[in-house]
Motif scaffolding. Structure first.
Motif, PDB file in Angstrom:
ATOM      1  N   LEU A   1       0.836  -1.216   0.000  1.00  0.00           N
ATOM      2  CA  LEU A   1       0.000   0.000   0.000  1.00  0.00           C
ATOM      3  C   LEU A   1       0.865   1.259   0.000  1.00  0.00           C
ATOM      4  O   LEU A   1       0.549   2.252  -0.650  1.00  0.00           O
ATOM      5  CB  LEU A   1      -0.936  -0.011   1.212  1.00  0.00           C
ATOM      6  CG  LEU A   1      -2.045  -1.072   1.192  1.00  0.00           C
ATOM      7  CD1 LEU A   1      -2.829  -1.053   2.497  1.00  0.00           C
ATOM      8  CD2 LEU A   1      -2.965  -0.853   0.007  1.00  0.00           C
ATOM      9  N   GLU A   2       1.957   1.237   0.736  1.00  0.00           N
ATOM     10  CA  GLU A   2       2.852   2.400   0.743  1.00  0.00           C
ATOM     11  C   GLU A   2       3.458   2.630  -0.633  1.00  0.00           C
ATOM     12  O   GLU A   2       3.598   3.772  -1.075  1.00  0.00           O
ATOM     13  CB  GLU A   2       3.952   2.197   1.784  1.00  0.00           C
ATOM     14  CG  GLU A   2       3.440   2.279   3.212  1.00  0.00           C
ATOM     15  CD  GLU A   2       4.556   2.032   4.236  1.00  0.00           C
ATOM     16  OE1 GLU A   2       5.670   1.637   3.774  1.00  0.00           O
ATOM     17  OE2 GLU A   2       4.323   2.230   5.432  1.00  0.00           O
TER      18      GLU A   2
ATOM     19  N   ARG B   1       2.074   1.819  -3.452  1.00  0.00           N
ATOM     20  CA  ARG B   1       1.021   2.383  -4.295  1.00  0.00           C
ATOM     21  C   ARG B   1       0.772   3.863  -3.960  1.00  0.00           C
ATOM     22  O   ARG B   1       0.527   4.682  -4.860  1.00  0.00           O
ATOM     23  CB  ARG B   1      -0.264   1.588  -4.106  1.00  0.00           C
ATOM     24  CG  ARG B   1      -0.171   0.177  -4.668  1.00  0.00           C
ATOM     25  CD  ARG B   1      -1.461  -0.560  -4.440  1.00  0.00           C
ATOM     26  NE  ARG B   1      -1.372  -1.919  -4.944  1.00  0.00           N
ATOM     27  CZ  ARG B   1      -2.362  -2.832  -4.848  1.00  0.00           C
ATOM     28  NH1 ARG B   1      -3.504  -2.460  -4.257  1.00  0.00           N
ATOM     29  NH2 ARG B   1      -2.207  -4.045  -5.321  1.00  0.00           N
ATOM     30  N   GLU B   2       0.813   4.175  -2.655  1.00  0.00           N
ATOM     31  CA  GLU B   2       0.607   5.581  -2.272  1.00  0.00           C
ATOM     32  C   GLU B   2       1.706   6.467  -2.841  1.00  0.00           C
ATOM     33  O   GLU B   2       1.453   7.571  -3.347  1.00  0.00           O
ATOM     34  CB  GLU B   2       0.578   5.700  -0.748  1.00  0.00           C
ATOM     35  CG  GLU B   2       0.318   7.124  -0.262  1.00  0.00           C
ATOM     36  CD  GLU B   2       0.300   7.184   1.263  1.00  0.00           C
ATOM     37  OE1 GLU B   2       0.040   8.289   1.774  1.00  0.00           O
ATOM     38  OE2 GLU B   2       0.528   6.148   1.897  1.00  0.00           O
ATOM     39  N   GLN B   3       2.947   5.998  -2.772  1.00  0.00           N
ATOM     40  CA  GLN B   3       4.046   6.764  -3.351  1.00  0.00           C
ATOM     41  C   GLN B   3       3.877   6.955  -4.864  1.00  0.00           C
ATOM     42  O   GLN B   3       4.128   8.035  -5.424  1.00  0.00           O
ATOM     43  CB  GLN B   3       5.374   6.075  -3.054  1.00  0.00           C
ATOM     44  CG  GLN B   3       5.757   6.112  -1.581  1.00  0.00           C
ATOM     45  CD  GLN B   3       7.055   5.359  -1.301  1.00  0.00           C
ATOM     46  OE1 GLN B   3       7.639   4.779  -2.231  1.00  0.00           O
ATOM     47  NE2 GLN B   3       7.480   5.330  -0.042  1.00  0.00           N
TER      48      GLN B   3
ATOM     49  N   GLN C   1       1.240   9.591  -5.379  1.00  0.00           N
ATOM     50  CA  GLN C   1       1.777  10.919  -5.105  1.00  0.00           C
ATOM     51  C   GLN C   1       2.674  11.390  -6.235  1.00  0.00           C
ATOM     52  O   GLN C   1       2.630  12.572  -6.644  1.00  0.00           O
ATOM     53  CB  GLN C   1       2.548  10.899  -3.773  1.00  0.00           C
ATOM     54  CG  GLN C   1       1.660  10.760  -2.549  1.00  0.00           C
ATOM     55  CD  GLN C   1       2.451  10.733  -1.253  1.00  0.00           C
ATOM     56  OE1 GLN C   1       3.705  10.692  -1.303  1.00  0.00           O
ATOM     57  NE2 GLN C   1       1.756  10.729  -0.117  1.00  0.00           N
TER      58      GLN C   1
END
Length: 358
Positions: free
Chosen positions: A46-47, A49-51, A54
């Motif tokens: 998930l991190e 994907r979040e990066q 962003q």
């Protein structure tokens, strides 16, 4: 197989589908020994994907800023183009105005040259020829008068000649002697005031010849009234500021005198250049509705460049029981005393507070 012995359940595996497609190796890595995904790995995914999101947002923001900068630059460029176009149009306008002014000045110079080369010389020759003709006519008249005084017939035949001479003298009308300022001329005074009121209040632009056809203001009526009733038809008036205004005042006086005395009024104009005489002729034609044929030695208006032939002409008109009206342009610096002997004369005096027009 006994009923107490239950079958051992087979192990089950639970697989979750991620939003993004995973390959087979990733799916195996997510499955733990107990058949469930590892939370740490899930959080890491998930991190990541979040990066990625962003980074995509930052890229979109950078693209948006770039497009905004390009739009602002385009607007600035368009503003500069519009300003340059306006400046160019303004410069072209100024250039056209200068060209028009130059053409107008050239047109005026051409007209001046035409007046001074052809029309001016022709007018000068015509005036000189008219003056010489007047001189010849006057000389012939003097010879006729001298011949009539000679005794060329016997005394017995003198009686019929005397009778004829006396008859002709009796048929002639006495020359009028205008005296507008006296009380005895009340009828003429009323008629003059009536004509002035008509010219001022009810102008007739299509009236008969020798009648004033132009707009007549109170200032013009005041000058004409002062010349008739205060100066008695003999005096100087201060110039109106332009030759056309002076011509308008003179035209009103000529029109009134023609109404009072008819064709016996002969107007003599004195100006020192052919150009000014030409202005007087055109102005009187316009104001009185007369033609070029009304100007000449034996016509209603005669133009003179010098006072001597004018005085000779006025003397002959008086001898013929005519009524000369002498009008002097305001450019004449000196007036001959011989002009003051006649019954009607009008001189325009220059205004010292106004520049002299040419």
């Amino acid at each position: 197989m006994n009923s107490d012995e239950l079958p051992t359940p087979e192990p089950t595996f639970e697989v979750k589908l991620s939003p993004q497609p995973l390959n087979f190796g990733d799916a195996i890595a997510e499955i733990g020994p107990n058949g469930t995904a590892d939370p740490a790995q899930r959080v890491a995914e998930l991190e990541r994907r979040e990066q990625a999101l962003q980074q995509e947002i930052q890229a979109l923001q950078a693209t948006l800023k770039q497009q905004q900068d390009e739009l602002a630059e385009t607007q600035a460029t368009m503003g500069r183009l519009v300003q340059e176009g306006l400046r160019e149009l303004e410069q072209r306008k100024q250039t056209l105005q200068i060209a028009v002014e130059q053409l107008e000045r050239r047109q005026e110079r051409v007209r001046t040259e035409m007046r001074t080369t052809f029309a001016g010389v022709s007018q000068d020759l015509a005036i000189r020829v008219q003056g010489f003709k007047d001189y010849l006519v006057g000389s012939l008249q003097d010879l006729v008068n001298a011949a009539e005084e000679l005794e060329l017939v016997p005394e017995a035949e003198e009686a019929p000649v005397a009778v004829v001479t006396e008859t002709k003298s009796a048929e002639r009308q006495a020359a009028p002697n205008p005296q507008f300022a006296e009380q005895s001329f009340q009828d003429q005074t009323k008629q003059i005031r009536s004509l002035l009121d008509r010219y001022r209040n009810s102008p007739d632009y299509y009236g008969p010849p020798w009648q004033l056809r132009r707009t007549f203001e109170p200032v013009h009526a005041e000058r004409v009234s002062n010349w008739f009733f205060t100066q008695g038809g003999r005096g100087a008036l201060r110039t109106m500021g332009s030759r056309l205004q002076n011509i308008l005042v003179s035209a009103a006086i000529v029109s009134i005198l023609r109404r009072l005395y008819g064709n016996r009024v002969r107007t003599l104009i004195l100006a020192n250049t052919p150009e000014r005489l030409g202005e007087w002729r055109r102005g009187l034609q316009d104001c009185l509705g007369i033609s070029r044929a009304d100007f000449g030695p034996e016509q209603g208006i005669v133009l003179f460049e010098a006072p001597e032939p004018l005085i000779q002409k006025a003397d002959r008109l008086v001898q013929e029981n005519q009524l000369p009206l002498i009008i002097v342009d305001d450019t004449e610096d000196q007036i001959s005393l011989s002009l003051l002997q006649f019954s009607l004369w009008l001189a325009f005096a220059p205004d010292p507070q106004m520049p002299r027009f040419f």
